[in-house]
Structure formats: structure tokens, C-alpha cells
Write a protein that holds these residues in place. Structure first.
Motif, mmCIF file in Angstrom:
data_model
loop_
_atom_site.group_PDB
_atom_site.id
_atom_site.type_symbol
_atom_site.label_atom_id
_atom_site.label_comp_id
_atom_site.label_asym_id
_atom_site.label_seq_id
_atom_site.Cartn_x
_atom_site.Cartn_y
_atom_site.Cartn_z
ATOM 1 N N GLN A 157 1.831 4.136 -8.077
ATOM 2 C CA GLN A 157 2.713 4.117 -9.232
ATOM 3 C C GLN A 157 2.425 5.281 -10.173
ATOM 4 O O GLN A 157 3.344 5.934 -10.664
ATOM 5 N N ARG A 158 1.142 5.573 -10.379
ATOM 6 C CA ARG A 158 0.774 6.602 -11.351
ATOM 7 C C ARG A 158 1.064 8.005 -10.850
ATOM 8 O O ARG A 158 1.585 8.846 -11.585
ATOM 9 N N LYS A 159 0.769 8.272 -9.566
ATOM 10 C CA LYS A 159 0.890 9.632 -9.050
ATOM 11 C C LYS A 159 2.204 9.898 -8.340
ATOM 12 O O LYS A 159 2.682 11.031 -8.307
ATOM 13 N N LEU A 160 2.778 8.850 -7.751
ATOM 14 C CA LEU A 160 3.940 9.073 -6.893
ATOM 15 C C LEU A 160 5.227 8.512 -7.451
ATOM 16 O O LEU A 160 6.300 8.772 -6.912
ATOM 17 N N GLY A 161 5.143 7.723 -8.503
ATOM 18 C CA GLY A 161 6.349 7.168 -9.087
ATOM 19 C C GLY A 161 6.956 6.038 -8.287
ATOM 20 O O GLY A 161 8.111 5.665 -8.504
ATOM 21 N N GLY A 162 6.190 5.471 -7.358
ATOM 22 C CA GLY A 162 6.681 4.339 -6.576
ATOM 23 C C GLY A 162 5.872 3.109 -6.910
ATOM 24 O O GLY A 162 4.661 3.084 -6.759
ATOM 25 N N GLY A 163 6.521 2.081 -7.431
ATOM 26 C CA GLY A 163 5.783 0.890 -7.812
ATOM 27 C C GLY A 163 6.697 -0.316 -7.901
ATOM 28 O O GLY A 163 7.908 -0.218 -7.718
ATOM 29 N N GLY A 164 6.122 -1.475 -8.187
ATOM 30 C CA GLY A 164 6.864 -2.716 -8.257
ATOM 31 C C GLY A 164 6.544 -3.614 -7.079
ATOM 32 O O GLY A 164 6.101 -3.155 -6.027
ATOM 33 N N ASP A 165 6.756 -4.912 -7.259
ATOM 34 C CA ASP A 165 6.385 -5.888 -6.240
ATOM 35 C C ASP A 165 6.987 -5.573 -4.875
ATOM 36 O O ASP A 165 6.290 -5.638 -3.849
ATOM 37 N N PHE A 166 8.270 -5.266 -4.843
ATOM 38 C CA PHE A 166 8.912 -5.060 -3.547
ATOM 39 C C PHE A 166 8.418 -3.777 -2.886
ATOM 40 O O PHE A 166 8.287 -3.711 -1.658
ATOM 41 N N ALA A 167 8.118 -2.760 -3.697
ATOM 42 C CA ALA A 167 7.559 -1.526 -3.145
ATOM 43 C C ALA A 167 6.194 -1.792 -2.526
ATOM 44 O O ALA A 167 5.877 -1.282 -1.442
ATOM 45 N N TYR A 168 5.379 -2.600 -3.212
ATOM 46 C CA TYR A 168 4.062 -2.931 -2.658
ATOM 47 C C TYR A 168 4.216 -3.756 -1.380
ATOM 48 O O TYR A 168 3.473 -3.575 -0.407
ATOM 49 N N ALA A 169 5.184 -4.675 -1.399
ATOM 50 C CA ALA A 169 5.433 -5.497 -0.206
ATOM 51 C C ALA A 169 5.907 -4.632 0.959
ATOM 52 O O ALA A 169 5.573 -4.910 2.121
ATOM 53 N N ASP A 234 15.197 -4.318 -6.178
ATOM 54 C CA ASP A 234 14.080 -4.361 -5.231
ATOM 55 C C ASP A 234 14.207 -3.299 -4.144
ATOM 56 O O ASP A 234 13.248 -2.579 -3.843
ATOM 57 N N VAL A 235 15.371 -3.209 -3.533
ATOM 58 C CA VAL A 235 15.558 -2.244 -2.447
ATOM 59 C C VAL A 235 15.412 -0.820 -2.985
ATOM 60 O O VAL A 235 14.848 0.058 -2.312
ATOM 61 N N GLU A 236 15.899 -0.594 -4.197
ATOM 62 C CA GLU A 236 15.752 0.732 -4.806
ATOM 63 C C GLU A 236 14.277 1.076 -4.984
ATOM 64 O O GLU A 236 13.875 2.235 -4.814
ATOM 65 N N GLU A 237 13.451 0.070 -5.317
ATOM 66 C CA GLU A 237 12.004 0.294 -5.417
ATOM 67 C C GLU A 237 11.437 0.773 -4.089
ATOM 68 O O GLU A 237 10.657 1.731 -4.035
ATOM 69 N N ALA A 238 11.833 0.106 -3.029
ATOM 70 C CA ALA A 238 11.331 0.484 -1.701
ATOM 71 C C ALA A 238 11.800 1.883 -1.341
ATOM 72 O O ALA A 238 11.039 2.668 -0.747
ATOM 73 N N MET A 239 13.039 2.225 -1.681
ATOM 74 C CA MET A 239 13.566 3.547 -1.353
ATOM 75 C C MET A 239 12.842 4.639 -2.136
ATOM 76 O O MET A 239 12.552 5.704 -1.598
ATOM 77 N N ARG A 240 12.534 4.364 -3.389
ATOM 78 C CA ARG A 240 11.790 5.349 -4.181
ATOM 79 C C ARG A 240 10.410 5.567 -3.593
ATOM 80 O O ARG A 240 9.909 6.691 -3.535
ATOM 81 N N THR A 241 9.793 4.488 -3.133
ATOM 82 C CA THR A 241 8.473 4.603 -2.531
ATOM 83 C C THR A 241 8.534 5.359 -1.211
ATOM 84 O O THR A 241 7.712 6.235 -0.938
ATOM 85 N N ALA A 242 9.523 5.022 -0.368
ATOM 86 C CA ALA A 242 9.682 5.717 0.908
ATOM 87 C C ALA A 242 9.905 7.206 0.683
ATOM 88 O O ALA A 242 9.367 8.055 1.405
ATOM 89 N N ALA A 243 10.695 7.539 -0.336
ATOM 90 C CA ALA A 243 10.956 8.947 -0.639
ATOM 91 C C ALA A 243 9.698 9.634 -1.168
ATOM 92 O O ALA A 243 9.418 10.792 -0.847
ATOM 93 N N ALA A 244 8.918 8.908 -1.961
ATOM 94 C CA ALA A 244 7.728 9.502 -2.592
ATOM 95 C C ALA A 244 6.646 9.840 -1.585
ATOM 96 O O ALA A 244 5.856 10.759 -1.806
#
Length: 296
Positions: A157-169, A234-244
């Protein structure tokens, strides 16, 4: 993401506390030295570790660091934790168990044997050698365990901008995806092939492995949605994480200059999002065959 009322998995080992039960352990017989396995900085935290050492996000390849099974002392730490993050991880693991226990027999005619998930602080032992937090989450096929230091989520979350429950899941689902690959015999075949390949070809094979795990995480998410446990965003969280955590994004953030596709080990941001969506939109493992397509 709705998880608070979900059951807790019995396959979680909590080795946290005081820097970890096995903090300070050297590599030992079959272990890996710190200089070999720790990738400092952003890329290390974001799963961009040499695929010959790790497979998955970053996932450890079989055959590195010995094959000793966890000791009885380690097994005694099993059981659902009481803190919120621990309970969240345990619930997500239970969701994966319930979903794949149905999906894998239906779609692949294979019985699902759940992995164990080890939560640790700093350092612990694994069937693939010494595990350290700087390696990020990984799956070890030798002992069929997922290893996770939860500080990775803070760094994500701090370095990559990807965070939230669904992103962690999603991260957990990706690692379980590697366990699915192991059950299907994909990881052993990949490891055999890598021995005969050049570094460039090995990297390309690693990308296919990682993208398939992303797709399997998408299949998990499809079923979570069907259970009415996905919330708006939630899905947007996962997409941000995948992109990051795409290789191109990581190379740009690491200041390496030009992006070098031949060095990719996990796939570009666009590829990771595309293959997660392939599983999420279809709910089908058949949509996840990254090994029989020219377009990744």
C-alpha cells in the motif's frame, strides 16, 4: 469485501511474535544466504525476484535450498489467530478452500488438497529453505505451503499504491493459484523445462506461470462475487494491485531506464490485469491456459 462472518481455516500456521519463532536462524543445511535471496528495495517487495530462485509472487521454485519438511515445533503453532489481520487471512484461506474444493473436481476432475498458509514475522523456515519478509509472499511446492509476512501488505500500500481487503485477498488467491498448478502437475513440468532453457526462455516460461496464477485468482474472485461477498470498488482494488506489480511498472519505478521485456518474470501490468479478468469474467479454469496461446 465481506469476510468477517466467514469461517476460519484450520490450515493456517501463525508463527508471529517476537520477530518470529525462528527469527535469526541461519540458512542452515540447504538454506539460502541473505545475499542470494533478499532483493532490497521496491522490486524485492513487489515480487520481482529472480525466477530461478522464486516462482510466484515471489514464489520459490522446488529444488532450491533443500527439501526438509517443517519441524514438529513449527506445526504446533497451527490454529486461527485472534487479531484482525490474522482472522482476515484465515477467512480468505477458508474461502479458497471452499471454492476450490468444488471448482477443481468439477472443472479439472481433481480432488482439492488445501495448502497450509504460514504467517510469520521477519524470518522462518520453509521446505524450500529460509523464508524472509523481504522476499514477499511465496508458495513452496516442496511442503505445499504459502508463506506470508503481513508487513508485505503495508509495503504494497505504501510503496505501490495497491491496498485494501480485496487486493490483499487477490495476493493470497494468486499464491493458492500456484498450489493449484502444483496439484495439476504444472509446476514440476515447468521446473524440468527450465533446466534446458536459456535465461530469456526461462523468463518467458515464468511469465506464463505467473499469469496463469493471476487467472486462477480471477476464478476465485468470480466465485466470491457469486457468493455476494464483493463490495463496490473491490475489483478495482485488485486491478490497481495487478497493475502496480507488473514488471514494466516495477522497472520504471526502480529507475532502470528503458523497460526490458526479455527480463520480465511475472508479466506486464496489462497482462496481469488481462489474465485476472479472464478468470474473473468466465469463472473457468479453461480460460487460464497461458501455455497454449501466442498472445499473453
Amino acid at each position: 469485501m465481506r469476510w468477517e462472518d466467514y469461517r476460519q481455516s484450520e490450515n493456517l500456521e501463525d508463527r508471529r511474535g517476537g520477530g518470529g519463532e525462528f527469527a535469526g536462524l541461519p540458512g542452515g543445511r540447504g538454506g539460502i544466504g541473505i545475499g542470494t535471496m533478499v532483493v532490497l528495495g521496491l522490486v524485492g517487495w513487489a515480487l520481482g525476484i529472480d525466477p530461478r530462485i522464486l516462482i510466484g509472487g515471489a514464489e520459490m521454485i522446488g529444488g532450491i535450498g533443500g527439501r526438509s519438511a517443517p519441524t514438529q515445533e513449527q506445526r504446533q503453532s497451527a490454529g486461527p489467530p485472534k487479531d484482525e489481520m490474522g482472522r482476515f487471512i484465515s477467512a480468505v484461506l477458508a474461502q479458497n478452500e471452499d471454492i476450490w474444493s468444488k471448482v477443481l473436481p468439477q472443472q479439472a476432475n481433481r480432488k482439492y488438497q488445501p495448502p497450509r498458509l504460514v504467517v510469520f514475522d521477519g524470518v522462518t523456515r520453509s521446505g524450500c529453505g529460509t523464508a524472509q519478509s523481504a522476499m514477499g509472499p511465496f508458495y513452496c511446492p516442496n511442503d505445499q505451503r504459502v508463506y506470508l509476512d503481513t508487513s508485505f501488505f503495508q509495503e504494497m500500500q505504501r510503496k505501490l499504491g495497491g491496498g485494501g481487503d480485496f487486493a490483499y485477498a487477490y495476493v493470497i488467491g494468486h499464491e493458492v493459484g500456484h498450489h493449484i498448478q502444483n496439484l495439476l502437475g504444472i509446476l514440476p513440468k515447468v521446473n524440468q523445462m527450465r533446466e534446458r532453457l536459456s535465461e530469456r526462455e526461462s523468463n518467458q516460461l515464468s511469465v506464463r506461470v505467473e499469469l496463469q496464477a493471476d487467472c486462477f485468482a480471477g476464478v476465485w474472485a468470480y466465485n466470491i462475487k457469486a457468493m455476494d461477498r464483493i463490495e463496490p470498488g473491490d475489483v478495482e482494488e485488485a486491478m490497481r494491485t495487478a497493475a502496480a506489480i507488473g514488471d514494466d511498472k516495477l522497472q520504471q519505478q526502480a529507475g532502470r531506464g528503458a523497460v526490458v521485456p526479455d527480463s520480465f518474470t511475472h508479466g506486464s501490468s496489462a497482462q496481469r490485469m488481462r489474465w485476472f479478468n479472464a478468470g474473473f469474467n468466465s469463472g473457468s479454469m479453461q480460460a487460464c491456459n497461458t501455455f497454449q496461446t501466442d498472445r499473453l
